[in-house]
Design an enzyme around this catalytic site. Structure first.
Site, PDB file in Angstrom:
ATOM      1  CE  LYS A   1      16.629   3.532 -93.074  1.00 13.00           C
ATOM      2  NZ  LYS A   1      14.972   3.587 -94.251  1.00 13.00           N
TER       3      LYS A   1
ATOM      4  N   GLY B   1      17.510  10.530 -85.087  1.00 11.50           N
ATOM      5  CA  GLY B   1      16.332  10.234 -85.220  1.00 11.50           C
ATOM      6  C   GLY B   1      16.014   9.482 -83.249  1.00 11.50           C
TER       7      GLY B   1
ATOM      8  N   GLY C   1      18.310   4.596 -81.065  1.00 10.72           N
ATOM      9  CA  GLY C   1      19.047   5.047 -81.623  1.00 10.72           C
ATOM     10  C   GLY C   1      20.189   3.937 -80.419  1.00 10.72           C
TER      11      GLY C   1
ATOM     12  CD  GLU D   1      23.996  14.533 -82.447  1.00 14.14           C
ATOM     13  OE1 GLU D   1      22.913  15.719 -82.019  1.00 14.14           O
ATOM     14  OE2 GLU D   1      24.552  14.866 -82.267  1.00 14.14           O
TER      15      GLU D   1
ATOM     16  CB  CYS E   1      15.099  17.105 -82.286  1.00 13.55           C
ATOM     17  SG  CYS E   1      16.679  17.959 -83.620  1.00 13.55           S
TER      18      CYS E   1
ATOM     19  CD  GLU F   1      11.698  14.540 -79.461  1.00 12.69           C
ATOM     20  OE1 GLU F   1      11.391  12.549 -80.166  1.00 12.69           O
ATOM     21  OE2 GLU F   1      12.258  14.960 -80.185  1.00 12.69           O
TER      22      GLU F   1
HETATM   23  P1  NAD Z   1      13.143   6.486 -86.280  1.00  9.69           P
HETATM   24  O1  NAD Z   1      14.188   6.389 -85.617  1.00  9.69           O
HETATM   25  O2  NAD Z   1      11.523   6.188 -86.568  1.00  9.69           O
HETATM   26  O3  NAD Z   1      13.183   6.990 -87.431  1.00  9.69           O
HETATM   27  C1  NAD Z   1      15.360   7.506 -88.128  1.00  9.69           C
HETATM   28  C2  NAD Z   1      15.583   6.867 -89.532  1.00  9.69           C
HETATM   29  O4  NAD Z   1      15.784   5.416 -88.753  1.00  9.69           O
HETATM   30  C3  NAD Z   1      14.275   6.956 -91.048  1.00  9.69           C
HETATM   31  O5  NAD Z   1      15.003   6.720 -92.120  1.00  9.69           O
HETATM   32  C4  NAD Z   1      14.627   5.078 -89.930  1.00  9.69           C
HETATM   33  O6  NAD Z   1      13.905   4.227 -91.335  1.00  9.69           O
HETATM   34  C5  NAD Z   1      15.556   4.109 -89.217  1.00  9.69           C
HETATM   35  N1  NAD Z   1      15.504   3.129 -88.734  1.00  9.69           N
HETATM   36  C6  NAD Z   1      14.303   2.713 -87.713  1.00  9.69           C
HETATM   37  N2  NAD Z   1      14.585   1.463 -87.336  1.00  9.69           N
HETATM   38  C7  NAD Z   1      15.994   1.414 -87.831  1.00  9.69           C
HETATM   39  C8  NAD Z   1      16.700   0.190 -87.562  1.00  9.69           C
HETATM   40  N3  NAD Z   1      16.050  -1.168 -87.150  1.00  9.69           N
HETATM   41  N4  NAD Z   1      17.861   0.076 -87.598  1.00  9.69           N
HETATM   42  C9  NAD Z   1      18.395   1.194 -88.553  1.00  9.69           C
HETATM   43  N5  NAD Z   1      17.119   2.163 -89.536  1.00  9.69           N
HETATM   44  C10 NAD Z   1      16.440   2.221 -88.462  1.00  9.69           C
HETATM   45  O7  NAD Z   1      12.841   8.456 -86.044  1.00  9.69           O
HETATM   46  P2  NAD Z   1      11.944   9.248 -86.808  1.00  9.69           P
HETATM   47  O8  NAD Z   1      10.454   8.775 -86.349  1.00  9.69           O
HETATM   48  O9  NAD Z   1      11.959   9.459 -87.993  1.00  9.69           O
HETATM   49  O10 NAD Z   1      12.317  10.914 -86.560  1.00  9.69           O
HETATM   50  C11 NAD Z   1      11.657  11.584 -85.309  1.00  9.69           C
HETATM   51  C12 NAD Z   1      13.030  11.504 -84.113  1.00  9.69           C
HETATM   52  O11 NAD Z   1      14.454  12.363 -84.714  1.00  9.69           O
HETATM   53  C13 NAD Z   1      12.857  12.505 -83.143  1.00  9.69           C
HETATM   54  O12 NAD Z   1      13.357  11.661 -81.468  1.00  9.69           O
HETATM   55  C14 NAD Z   1      13.355  13.419 -83.641  1.00  9.69           C
HETATM   56  O13 NAD Z   1      14.296  14.360 -82.102  1.00  9.69           O
HETATM   57  C15 NAD Z   1      14.852  12.616 -84.034  1.00  9.69           C
HETATM   58  N6  NAD Z   1      15.369  13.472 -83.964  1.00  9.69           N
HETATM   59  C16 NAD Z   1      16.450  14.590 -84.281  1.00  9.69           C
HETATM   60  C17 NAD Z   1      17.657  15.000 -84.256  1.00  9.69           C
HETATM   61  C18 NAD Z   1      18.276  16.096 -83.264  1.00  9.69           C
HETATM   62  O14 NAD Z   1      19.523  16.695 -84.466  1.00  9.69           O
HETATM   63  N7  NAD Z   1      19.198  15.276 -82.027  1.00  9.69           N
HETATM   64  C19 NAD Z   1      17.615  16.194 -85.458  1.00  9.69           C
HETATM   65  C20 NAD Z   1      15.720  15.508 -85.643  1.00  9.69           C
HETATM   66  C21 NAD Z   1      15.096  14.583 -85.340  1.00  9.69           C
END
Ligand code: NAD
Length: 490
Positions: free
Chosen positions: A177, A230, A235, A252, A286, A384
Site C-alpha cells: 500500500k 512512516g 507505527g 521504520e 527520516c 520531527e
Molecule cells: P504516515 O505514518 O502518516 O503514513 C505512512 C503510510 O501509512 C501511508 O501509506 C499511510 O496511508 C499509511 N497509514 C496511515 N494510517 C494508517 C493506518 N491506521 N493503518 C494502516 N496504514 C496507515 O507517514 P507519512 O506522513 O506518510 O510519512 C512521513 C513519516 O515517515 C516520517 O515520520 C518519516 O520520518 C517516516 N519515514 C521513515 C523512514 C525510515 O526509514 N525510518 C523513511 C521514510 C520516512
C-alpha cells in the site's frame, strides 16, 4: 510518457475498486490533479490478501529455483532503469521533488536495490547442528508468507524498492500500500512486474488512505508480517493490529538527527554537509539533520556561513533541472510545517532565515528556515518537523554535546564532524542512534542495515543477513540416527 495506470493491481489483473470510488492524486507544485486513482475498500483488500495468500500457499513463487527468482528481480531493476525519465518525472510531479534528485537519486537507488537483492535468493542458507553423535539437526530458512508493506510519500519509488526487493528475494508474496499521496510510481512498478512475468498474486498494489485501506490490510488474518515505514504514531497502530493473529512487525519510523560539529571539523565540508542534511528533499527525509549542535566558540562563524550559502539555493518549479529545492508534498503537510514554525517562534527560538510562506494551499513551496537559540526542551528540538527547518543549538564541551544529542525520543541517525578520529569514535559509541556518519556520507546502501533506536523503529531494514532474519521463518528439523528405543516410557 504513457498514461499512468490508475486501477488496483490484484492477482495479476488491473481492477477498479469494488465501490468504484477514486482519489485525486495531486501535483503539489501547481495544485492540479494528476490522476484519479481507484480506492481499495475493505472488500478489495480482502481480495488482494487472498490472492497473495494463494500465490504463497499454492503458487510457484516460494518454490522457484532461487536463481530464477533472482533473475526476475534483476529484470525488474533493468526495466526501472530503462524508464528512468518516466519514473523521475512521475515522482517529481507527484510530490514536488526536484527532477535532478529523482533522476540522480530516487530512481537509480530503486534500481540498485532490486539489482542488489537479485543476488540474495541463492545465498539464503540454513545451519546444521552436530552436538549429539547420533543426531543431525538442520535449521532451514524458509519464505515467511504474505507480507503487508505500507510506505510513505517522501521517496515514493525508493521506499517501495526498500520493501519489495528484500521481501521478494526471500520468496514471499506482498500486498503493497503506497501512500494515498503518491501511488503513481508504485502502480508503474506493478506494470513492469507484469511485463517481467512475476506469477499472479505475488505482487499486489492497492491504493487508498490509511483508515480506509491500510487498517483492513494490517488487521487481516491472512497477513503474516507487517512492514511499515512512516510516522511513529502510525507505527503504534501497526503494533496494535499485529496482535490480531500474532503477526510479525517491522517498523521504520521518524527521526530527529543531530549533527555534532566539533571545533576541529573542516568548516566548508560542514557547511555543505549540514545544508544537504536538512534541505535535501526539503527536509522530508527520516534522517534529515534537523538539529545542528555547534560549539559556542564556532557558532557565529558557522551560522553566518550556512545562512549565506542557503540564501544562494534556487527554489522553484520541481521539473526545472536547475533548481535544488522543490516544494512540500501536500497541503496538509504544508500546514504541519507552518504550525511547527509558529510554535518555535512562540517558544522563543530566533528565526534567522526564512522566506515568503505560501498563504494558499494551491502550491506547497516552503522556504528553507533556520532557528537559532534553540534549547533542548523546545518543541522544535524534540519533534520531527519533516520539513526544511534547521534548529541551531550550542554546547560547551563534548559531554554536553552528547547529552543534548541523546536528549530526544528518536534515535535514527546522528552525524559527527571532527578530524580527531579518536574523539569521533568515542562520541559515536555514546550516541543512541542506529546509524552514525562521521564527516559526511550516510547515503543509503542496499547492503547496509538501517536500525532505529528508541521511537525510531523496531527491526532492521536492508542488510542481507538482517533481511533473511526479517523475512524468512526458521525451521529446525531434528533427525535421529539412533536405532534404540526412547528410554523414557520404560
Ligand atoms: P504516515 O505514518 O502518516 O503514513 C505512512 C503510510 O501509512 C501511508 O501509506 C499511510 O496511508 C499509511 N497509514 C496511515 N494510517 C494508517 C493506518 N491506521 N493503518 C494502516 N496504514 C496507515 O507517514 P507519512 O506522513 O506518510 O510519512 C512521513 C513519516 O515517515 C516520517 O515520520 C518519516 O520520518 C517516516 N519515514 C521513515 C523512514 C525510515 O526509514 N525510518 C523513511 C521514510 C520516512
Amino acid at each position: 510518457m504513457k498514461a499512468w495506470p490508475n486501477q488496483l493491481f490484484i492477482d495479476g489483473k488491473w481492477v477498479d475498486g469494488s465501490a468504484g470510488r477514486t482519489w485525486d492524486v495531486m501535483n503539489p507544485a501547481t495544485g492540479k490533479v494528476l490522476a484519479a486513482v481507484a480506492i481499495a475498500e475493505a472488500e478489495d483488500v480482502d481480495r488482494a490478501v487472498l490472492a497473495a495468500r494463494r500465490a504463497f500457499d499454492e503458487g510457484p513463487w516460494p518454490r522457484l529455483d532461487a536463481l530464477v527468482r533472482g533473475r526476475m528481480l534483476y529484470q525488474l531493476a533493468q526495466k526501472i532503469r530503462e524508464r528512468l525519465d518516466d519514473f523521475a518525472m512521475t515522482d517529481t510531479l507527484n510530490v514536488g521533488k526536484p527532477i535532478r534528485d529523482t533522476r540522480g537519486f530516487d530512481v537509480p537507488c530503486a534500481a540498485d536495490l532490486f539489482e542488489s537483492y537479485a543476488g540474495l535468493p541463492d545465498k539464503i542458507a540454513g545451519k546444521c547442528y552436530g552436538t549429539l553423535p547420533d543426531n543431525v539437526t538442520m535449521q532451514f530458512r524458509e519464505p515467511m508468507g504474505v507480507i503487508a508493506a505500507i510506505v510513505p510519500w517522501n521517496f515514493p519509488l525508493t521506499n517501495l524498492a526498500i520493501k519489495l526487493a528484500p521481501i521478494l528475494a526471500c520468496g514471499n508474496t506482498v500486498v503493497l500500500k503506497p501512500s494515498e499521496v503518491s501511488p503513481l510510481s508504485a502502480l508503474m512498478v506493478a506494470e513492469l512486474a507484469q511485463e517481467v512475468g512475476f506469477p499472479e498474486g505475488v505482487i499486489n498494489v492497492i491504493h487508498g488512505t490509511g483508515a480506509e485501506t491500510g487498517t483492513p490490510l494490517i488487521r487481516h488474518r491472512g497477513i503474516d508480517k507487517i512492514t511499515f515505514t512512516g510516522r511513529h504514531q502510525t507505527g503504534v497502530q501497526m503494533l496494535e493490529a499485529a496482535k490480531i493473529g500474532m503477526k510479525g512487525v517491522m517498523l521504520e519510523l521518524g527521526g530527529k538527527t543531530p549533527s555534532l560539529v566539533f571545533p576541529d571539523a573542516p568548516i566548508e565540508n560542514v557547511v555543505n554537509g549540514v545544508i544537504t542534511g536538512i534541505f535535501f528533499n526539503l527536509g522530508q527525509v527520516c534522517v534529515a539533520g534537523s538539529r545542528l549542535l555547534v560549539h559556542e566558540s564556532q557558532h557565529a562563524d558557522l551560522l553566518e556561513r550556512i545562512v549565506a550559502k542557503v540564501k544562494s539555493l534556487r527554489q522553484g518549479d520541481p521539473t526545472d533541472p536547475n533548481i535544488q529545492l522543490g516544494c512540500l508534498a501536500n497541503p496538509q503537510h504544508l500546514a504541519t510545517v507552518k504550525r511547527y514554525v509558529d510554535v518555535a517562534k512562540s517558544e522563543g527560538a530566533r528565526c534567522v532565515l526564512t522566506g515568503p510562506v505560501p498563504t494558499t494551499t494551491e502550491n506547497c513551496f516552503f522556504p528553507p528556515t533556520i532557528f537559532d537559540g534553540v534549547k533542548a526542551p523546545m518543541t522544535i528540538a524534540r519533534e520531527e518537523v519533516f520539513g526544511p527547518v534547521l534548529s541551531v543549538l550550542t554546547y560547551r564541551d563534548e559531554a554536553e554535546a552528547v547529552r543534548i544529542a541523546n536528549d530526544c525520543d528518536f534515535g535514527l541517525m546522528a552525524n559527527i564532524w571532527s578530524t580527531d578520529g579518536t574523539r569521533a569514535l568515542r562520541v559515536a559509541r555514546q550516541l543512541k542512534a542506529g546509524r552514525i556518519t562521521i564527516n559526511g556520507g550516510g547515503a543509503l546502501r542496499p547492503n547496509v542495515p538501517v536500525f532505529g533506536y528508541k521511537l525510531s523503529g523496531i527491526g532492521a531494514e536492508l542488510g542481507y543477513e538482517e533481511t533473511v532474519h526479517e523475512y524468512t521463518s526458521s525451521k529446525a528439523v531434528i533427525y535421529s540416527l539412533s536405532t534404540e528405543k526412547s528410554p523414557w516410557p520404560e
